[in-house]
Design a protein around this motif. Structure first.
Motif, short mmCIF file in Angstrom:
data_model
loop_
_atom_site.label_atom_id
_atom_site.label_comp_id
_atom_site.label_asym_id
_atom_site.label_seq_id
_atom_site.Cartn_x
_atom_site.Cartn_y
_atom_site.Cartn_z
N THR A 104 0.84 -1.19 0.00
CA THR A 104 0.00 0.00 0.00
C THR A 104 0.88 1.25 0.00
OG1 THR A 104 -1.70 -1.19 1.25
CG2 THR A 104 -1.85 1.22 1.20
N TYR A 105 0.56 2.16 -0.91
CA TYR A 105 1.33 3.40 -1.04
C TYR A 105 0.39 4.60 -0.93
CZ TYR A 105 4.78 0.23 -3.08
OH TYR A 105 5.65 -0.80 -3.29
N TRP A 106 0.85 5.62 -0.22
CA TRP A 106 0.18 6.91 -0.25
C TRP A 106 1.02 7.81 -1.14
CZ3 TRP A 106 -2.48 8.82 4.84
CH2 TRP A 106 -3.44 7.87 5.22
N GLN A 112 1.32 11.51 -3.18
CA GLN A 112 0.91 12.89 -3.41
C GLN A 112 1.23 13.23 -4.86
OE1 GLN A 112 2.79 15.86 -0.94
NE2 GLN A 112 1.16 17.35 -1.29
N CYS A 159 -9.01 8.14 -3.69
CA CYS A 159 -8.57 9.46 -3.24
C CYS A 159 -8.64 9.53 -1.73
CB CYS A 159 -9.44 10.56 -3.85
SG CYS A 159 -8.97 11.05 -5.51
N LEU A 160 -7.68 10.22 -1.13
CA LEU A 160 -7.67 10.42 0.31
C LEU A 160 -8.09 11.85 0.63
CD1 LEU A 160 -4.24 8.70 1.06
CD2 LEU A 160 -6.50 7.76 1.56
N ASP A 190 -6.93 12.71 6.12
CA ASP A 190 -6.30 11.39 6.21
C ASP A 190 -4.78 11.51 6.32
OD1 ASP A 190 -8.73 10.05 5.99
OD2 ASP A 190 -8.64 10.03 3.80
N ALA A 191 -4.22 12.54 5.70
CA ALA A 191 -2.76 12.68 5.64
C ALA A 191 -2.19 13.57 6.73
CB ALA A 191 -2.36 13.23 4.27
N TRP A 206 -3.83 13.54 -2.56
CA TRP A 206 -3.24 12.28 -2.10
C TRP A 206 -4.08 11.11 -2.61
CZ3 TRP A 206 1.26 11.27 0.45
CH2 TRP A 206 1.93 12.36 1.03
N GLU A 211 -4.35 6.69 -2.47
CA GLU A 211 -3.89 5.42 -1.91
C GLU A 211 -3.93 4.39 -3.03
OE1 GLU A 211 -4.94 3.31 2.12
OE2 GLU A 211 -6.32 2.57 0.58
N ARG A 242 5.31 4.32 1.36
CA ARG A 242 4.70 3.00 1.52
C ARG A 242 4.21 2.88 2.96
NH1 ARG A 242 7.99 -1.69 -0.92
NH2 ARG A 242 9.32 -1.51 0.92
N THR A 243 2.92 2.60 3.11
CA THR A 243 2.32 2.56 4.44
C THR A 243 2.05 1.15 4.94
OG1 THR A 243 0.09 2.78 3.52
CG2 THR A 243 1.25 4.82 4.11
#
Length: 225
Positions: free
Chosen positions: A89-91, A93, A124-125, A129-130, A150, A152, A179-180
């Motif tokens: 999982t990636y966040w 921007q 979309c975040l 969330d960020a 941002w 996900e 990467r989260t």
């Protein structure tokens, strides 16, 4: 032994280097010096406990976030082998506000120079969330006339700089990539340069899923801004 590290921006994903840039060895030594290690229920670690750990996969120099390290060869293989299909999982921007068509294209797969990507989970975040994220050093470039958002993105494959190439292919250049999560393991508040010992947690189940075929890629046309 299984260790989670929040890899800072600008750190080489290796233990040695000869160009003066910081490596994983530097990050781990700094974490030990500053007691930036969450040992959980495990006992205090000695220096030699970290002598034989290696990264399970990699993160690019300009990417941040979760990196798993271990001294268990089969576990490293299980985590990093693309055939195991561990979700990552990636966040991300990106420049511009993503349209529904661009999100749909990322979900269905886009054509890169090494072939079409597999379907991905993309959403979309909200700005809220960020809010827990740390400021990057150095900061991202900011252009006042161009908004950012941002995303996900969850992938089950791992090509070279894949996320950046995917977002660029639909007209959303990546500004920052974190990467989260890797499979069941998440950052969960782990700060940049800090370590968390994961020993004692339940062993991860095998993540293998049936082989996916790329869907027919879609190519949204981004209107001129």
């Amino acid at each position: 032994m299984l260790v989670a590290l929040n890899k800072p921006y600008g750190v080489l994903c290796q233990f040695s280097g000869n160009d003066g840039r910081p490596t994983l060895a530097d990050v781990i030594q700094k974490a030990r010096t500053n007691a930036w290690i969450d040992a959980g229920t495990t006992t205090t670690r000695r220096d030699d406990d970290f002598a034989n750990i290696y990264p399970a996969g990699r993160l690019d120099l300009d990417s941040e976030g979760l990196l798993l390290l271990s001294d268990d060869g089969p576990l490293i293989h299980q985590i990093s082998d693309p055939r195991e299909k561990w979700p990552k999982t990636y966040w991300v921007q990106v420049e511009h506000l993503a349209t529904d068509a661009e999100l749909d294209a990322l979900r269905h797969g886009v054509v890169l120079n090494d072939g079409p990507t597999l379907p991905a989970s993309v959403r979309c975040l909200a700005d809220a969330d960020a809010e827990w994220l740390w400021p990057r050093d150095p900061p991202i470039r900011v252009r006042a006339a161009i908004p950012t958002c941002w995303l996900e993105i969850v992938l089950r494959e791992g090509r070279n700089r894949q996320v950046r190439r995917m977002t660029a292919a639909v007209g959303l250049p990546t500004l920052r990539l974190i990467r989260t999560a890797i499979g069941p393991y998440r950052l969960d508040g782990l700060l940049p340069g800090h370590l968390r010992i994961l020993d004692g947690q339940p062993a991860p189940a095998r993540m293998h899923v049936p082989r996916q075929k790329p869907l027919r890629p879609r190519f949204p046309k981004r209107p001129k801004r």
